[in-house]
Design a protein around this motif. Structure first.
Motif, short mmCIF file in Angstrom:
data_model
loop_
_atom_site.label_atom_id
_atom_site.label_comp_id
_atom_site.label_asym_id
_atom_site.label_seq_id
_atom_site.Cartn_x
_atom_site.Cartn_y
_atom_site.Cartn_z
N THR A 1 0.83 -1.21 0.00
CA THR A 1 0.00 0.00 0.00
C THR A 1 0.86 1.25 0.00
OG1 THR A 1 -1.77 -1.16 1.10
CG2 THR A 1 -1.80 1.23 1.30
N LYS A 2 1.93 1.21 0.78
CA LYS A 2 2.83 2.37 0.83
C LYS A 2 3.46 2.63 -0.53
CE LYS A 2 2.79 4.07 4.95
NZ LYS A 2 2.16 5.42 5.07
N ALA B 1 1.25 7.03 -6.45
CA ALA B 1 0.05 7.84 -6.69
C ALA B 1 0.17 9.24 -6.07
CB ALA B 1 -1.18 7.12 -6.14
N HIS B 2 1.25 9.49 -5.38
CA HIS B 2 1.45 10.75 -4.65
C HIS B 2 0.29 11.01 -3.68
CE1 HIS B 2 4.79 11.44 -7.29
NE2 HIS B 2 4.00 11.31 -8.33
N ALA B 3 -0.20 9.97 -3.06
CA ALA B 3 -1.31 10.11 -2.11
C ALA B 3 -0.75 10.46 -0.74
CB ALA B 3 -2.10 8.80 -2.04
N ALA C 1 -16.00 18.96 1.80
CA ALA C 1 -14.73 19.43 1.25
C ALA C 1 -13.62 18.40 1.49
CB ALA C 1 -14.35 20.77 1.87
N ILE C 2 -13.59 17.81 2.67
CA ILE C 2 -12.54 16.82 2.96
C ILE C 2 -12.78 15.55 2.14
CG2 ILE C 2 -11.39 15.46 4.73
CD1 ILE C 2 -11.96 17.66 6.71
N GLN C 3 -14.05 15.19 1.96
CA GLN C 3 -14.34 14.02 1.12
C GLN C 3 -13.82 14.25 -0.30
OE1 GLN C 3 -18.31 12.23 1.28
NE2 GLN C 3 -18.65 13.18 3.25
N ARG C 4 -14.04 15.45 -0.81
CA ARG C 4 -13.57 15.76 -2.16
C ARG C 4 -12.06 15.69 -2.24
NH1 ARG C 4 -15.49 20.85 -2.72
NH2 ARG C 4 -17.48 20.17 -1.89
N GLN C 5 -11.40 16.27 -1.24
CA GLN C 5 -9.93 16.22 -1.21
C GLN C 5 -9.43 14.77 -1.15
OE1 GLN C 5 -8.15 16.32 2.48
NE2 GLN C 5 -6.35 15.53 1.40
N ALA C 6 -10.08 13.97 -0.29
CA ALA C 6 -9.66 12.57 -0.15
C ALA C 6 -9.88 11.81 -1.46
CB ALA C 6 -10.41 11.91 1.00
N LEU C 7 -10.99 12.10 -2.14
CA LEU C 7 -11.24 11.44 -3.43
C LEU C 7 -10.20 11.84 -4.46
CD1 LEU C 7 -15.06 11.57 -4.27
CD2 LEU C 7 -13.65 9.54 -3.91
N ASP C 8 -9.95 13.16 -4.55
CA ASP C 8 -9.06 13.67 -5.59
C ASP C 8 -7.59 13.33 -5.33
OD1 ASP C 8 -11.22 14.68 -6.89
OD2 ASP C 8 -10.97 16.74 -6.17
N GLU C 9 -7.17 13.40 -4.06
CA GLU C 9 -5.74 13.24 -3.78
C GLU C 9 -5.37 11.81 -3.38
OE1 GLU C 9 -4.36 16.09 -0.93
OE2 GLU C 9 -5.18 17.79 -2.04
N ILE C 10 -6.34 11.06 -2.85
CA ILE C 10 -5.99 9.73 -2.33
C ILE C 10 -6.66 8.61 -3.14
CG2 ILE C 10 -6.00 8.24 -0.29
CD1 ILE C 10 -6.08 10.80 1.44
N LYS D 1 -8.82 8.42 -5.97
CA LYS D 1 -8.75 8.31 -7.44
C LYS D 1 -7.32 8.00 -7.92
CE LYS D 1 -12.75 11.18 -8.55
NZ LYS D 1 -13.12 12.55 -9.00
N PRO D 2 -6.30 8.69 -7.38
CA PRO D 2 -4.94 8.34 -7.84
C PRO D 2 -4.56 6.89 -7.49
CG PRO D 2 -4.94 10.47 -6.70
CD PRO D 2 -6.30 9.88 -6.50
N THR D 3 -5.04 6.39 -6.34
CA THR D 3 -4.75 4.99 -5.99
C THR D 3 -5.40 4.05 -6.99
OG1 THR D 3 -4.65 5.53 -3.64
CG2 THR D 3 -4.93 3.21 -4.20
#
Ligand code: AMP
Ligand code: GLY
Length: 420
Positions: A106-107, A113-115, A239-248, A250-252
Motif C-alpha cells: 500500500t505504501k 500515486a502521490h497520495a 470538502a474533505i471528502q472531495r480532497q480525499a477522493l481527488d488526492e488519495i 482516485k490516484p490509488t
C-alpha cells in the motif's frame, strides 16, 4: 437474481438485510451465516476459503451474483476463482486485495500515486529496524506487513514500546505477516472511515462512518474489531471528502489500473484528519464491521443495485440517494472480549426487539440450538438504529440494548460521543 453472500458476521447480516429488501433478489443464501441471518435468508455450511467448494456450490445452486464480505476469502483469491468460472462477483482480485493484505504494498502504491499518507520505512531485519527507531524516537508506529487480524499495529508512545513491538514482530508473533515490518510516522488528528465503491474505473462514495476501536468507555483498554459505529461522520465534511477522493482514492485506483490489477469492490479508506485535510492511515478492501451495519441501514435496498453495478462495471450510471438521516450501532460482546471469553451462553429477549426499516438487531457471533440463541463469538450482537438526528439514533439503539437479556454480555455506553 440468486445471490450468495460469503461471511457470517454482523457485516454480512446487514448486507443480507439490505439486499433482501430489493425486489431483484429472488433467492438469498449466506455462507456460513449465523442465527440472525438464518431468519431472513438460507444459510449454507461452506468453507469460504476453499475455491473448489465455493464454485461447486455456485454451480449447483445457479448463483447469479456473489458478494464477498470478509478480507480472508478476497486475499485467498476466491473472487479470482469465481470470475474465472464466469460468476459475477463483488469484491477485488487477490492482486487488488493486497491494498489490505500488505502494508508495504500500500505504501508503494501511495508513493506512486502521490497520495498523502504517513512517512515510512520498510525493514526485513530486526537490527536495522531497531537502529531506525532509536534514531527517530517516539511516538512512532510499528506495523507487521501482512494480515494480522487487526493486531499487527503498535502505536508506540515510547521508544521502549517501539523496540518491544519490533522484537515481537521479528520474533515470529505474527508468523509470515511479520516477516516484513513497516515503521511509520505517527499522525495526529481525528480518524474517520470513508467508503467508496469502485468498478476498476469509476469511483462512487457510499458513505462515511466512525468506529470505536477500544473496548472501554472513553476509548480506554485494548483494541478490538470495533465496539460501535455511526454514520455519517461529521468530521468528513464535503470538502474533505472531495480532497480525499481527488488526492488519495482516485490516484490509488488509477495506479492499480496502471499496474494491470484494477480494483473492483468497496474501498474502505481509513483517514486521519487534521487542519481540514485528510491523510491515508490504511486501506481495507471490504466493508468495515460494524461500519457496514450503519451504512446498510442508511442505504437499504439500493445497496444491491450499487454492488451489482460495481461488479458489472456500470458505476458511471449510478447515483446514491441519501435520506438526510443518521444511523448508529452498539456492539454487544461476550465478557472478556477482546481477551478470552466463553461461548455458548444464552441470549434472551431478542424476539421482542423491534425489527423494521429503522431498527435492527444484526447478529455477529450467534448460533441457534433447539430454539435458543447462543453467543458464539467475541462480538455477538449489533443493535442498530436510524434517526433524524444522531442523538435519536443513539437513543433508539441503546433502548434495544436495554431489552436484551444476556448477563454474560457487555457493551460500551458512549458510542457516538465524538459527534454528539
Ligand atoms: P491500521 O490497522 O493500519 O488501521 O492501524 C490500526 C490503528 O492504528 C489505526 O486505526 C490508527 O488508530 C492507528 N494508526 C495506524 N497508523 C498510524 C499512524 N501512522 N499514525 C497514527 N496512528 C496510526
Ligand atoms: N471496524 C474496523 C474494521 O472493520 O476493520
Amino acid at each position: 437474481m440468486n445471490i450468495l453472500i460469503l461471511g457470517g458476521g454482523g457485516r454480512e447480516h446487514a448486507l443480507a438485510w439490505a439486499i433482501k429488501q430489493n425486489p431483484k433478489c429472488d433467492r438469498l443464501i449466506v455462507a456460513p451465516g449465523n442465527a440472525g441471518i438464518a431468519e431472513l435468508a438460507e444459510t449454507a455450511a461452506l468453507d469460504i476459503l476453499d475455491a473448489a467448494d465455493v464454485l461447486e456450490f455456485c454451480e449447483s445452486n445457479a448463483i447469479d451474483f456473489v458478494v464477498i464480505g470478509p478480507e480472508a476469502p478476497l486475499a485467498a483469491g476466491i473472487a479470482d476463482a469465481l470470475s474465472a468460472a464466469g460468476f459475477l462477483t463483488f469484491g477485488p482480485s487477490a492482486a487488488a486485495a493486497r491494498l489490505e493484505a500488505s502494508k508495504a504494498f500500500t505504501k508503494e502504491v501511495c508513493d506512486a500515486a502521490h497520495a498523502p499518507t504517513a512517512g515510512y520505512a520498510r525493514f526485513t531485519g530486526r537490527e536495522a529496524a531497531l537502529a531506525y527507531v532509536r534514531q527517530t524516537g517516539a511516538p512512532i508506529v510499528v506495523k507487521a506487513d501482512g494480515l494480522a487480524a487487526g493486531k499487527g499495529v503498535v502505536v508506540a508512545m515510547t521508544l521502549a514500546e517501539a523496540e518491544e513491538a519490533i522484537e515481537d514482530m521479528f520474533g515470529g508473533q505474527f508468523g509470515e505477516a511479520g516477516a516484513e515490518v513497516v515503521i511509520e510516522e505517527f499522525m495526529e488528528g481525528e480518524e474517520a472511515s470513508f467508503f467508496i465503491l469502485c468498478d476498476g474505473e469509476t469511483v462512487l462514495p457510499v458513505g462515511t462512518a466512525q468506529d470505536h476501536k477500544r473496548v472501554g468507555d472513553g476509548d480506554t483498554g485494548p483494541n478490538t474489531g470495533g465496539m460501535g459505529a455511526y454514520s455519517p461522520a461529521p468530521v468528513l465534511s464535503e470538502a474533505i471528502q472531495r480532497q480525499a477522493l481527488d488526492e488519495i482514492v482516485k490516484p490509488t485506483m488509477a495506479e492499480m489500473s496502471r499496474r494491470g490489477t484494477p480494483f473492483q469492490g468497496i474501498l474502505y479508506a481509513g483517514l486521519m484528519i487534521k487542519d481540514g485535510r485528510a491523510r491515508l492511515v490504511e486501506y481495507n478492501v471490504r466493508f468495515g464491521d460494524p461500519e457496514c451495519q450503519v451504512l446498510m441501514m442508511r442505504l437499504g435496498a439500493q445497496a444491491l443495485d450499487l454492488l451489482h453495478a460495481a461488479a458489472e462495471g456500470r458505476l458511471a450510471e449510478m447515483t446514491v440517494s441519501w435520506a438526510d438521516d443518521h444511523a448508529l450501532t452498539v456492539v454487544m460482546a461476550a465478557d472478556g472480549y477482546p481477551g478470552d471469553y466463553v461461548k455458548g451462553t444464552e441470549i434472551r429477549g431478542l424476539d421482542a426487539l423491534p425489527s423494521d426499516s429503522s431498527r435492527m438487531c444484526f447478529h455477529a457471533g450467534t448460533v441457534e440450538r433447539e430454539g435458543r440463541i447462543l453467543a458464539n463469538g467475541g462480538r455477538v450482537l449489533n443493535l442498530t438504529a436510524r434517526g433524524a438526528t444522531l442523538a435519536e439514533a443513539r437513543e433508539r439503539a441503546y433502548a434495544m440494548v436495554e431489552r436484551v437479556d444476556w448477563p454474560e454480555g457487555f457493551c460500551r455506553h458512549d458510542i457516538g460521543w465524538r459527534a454528539l
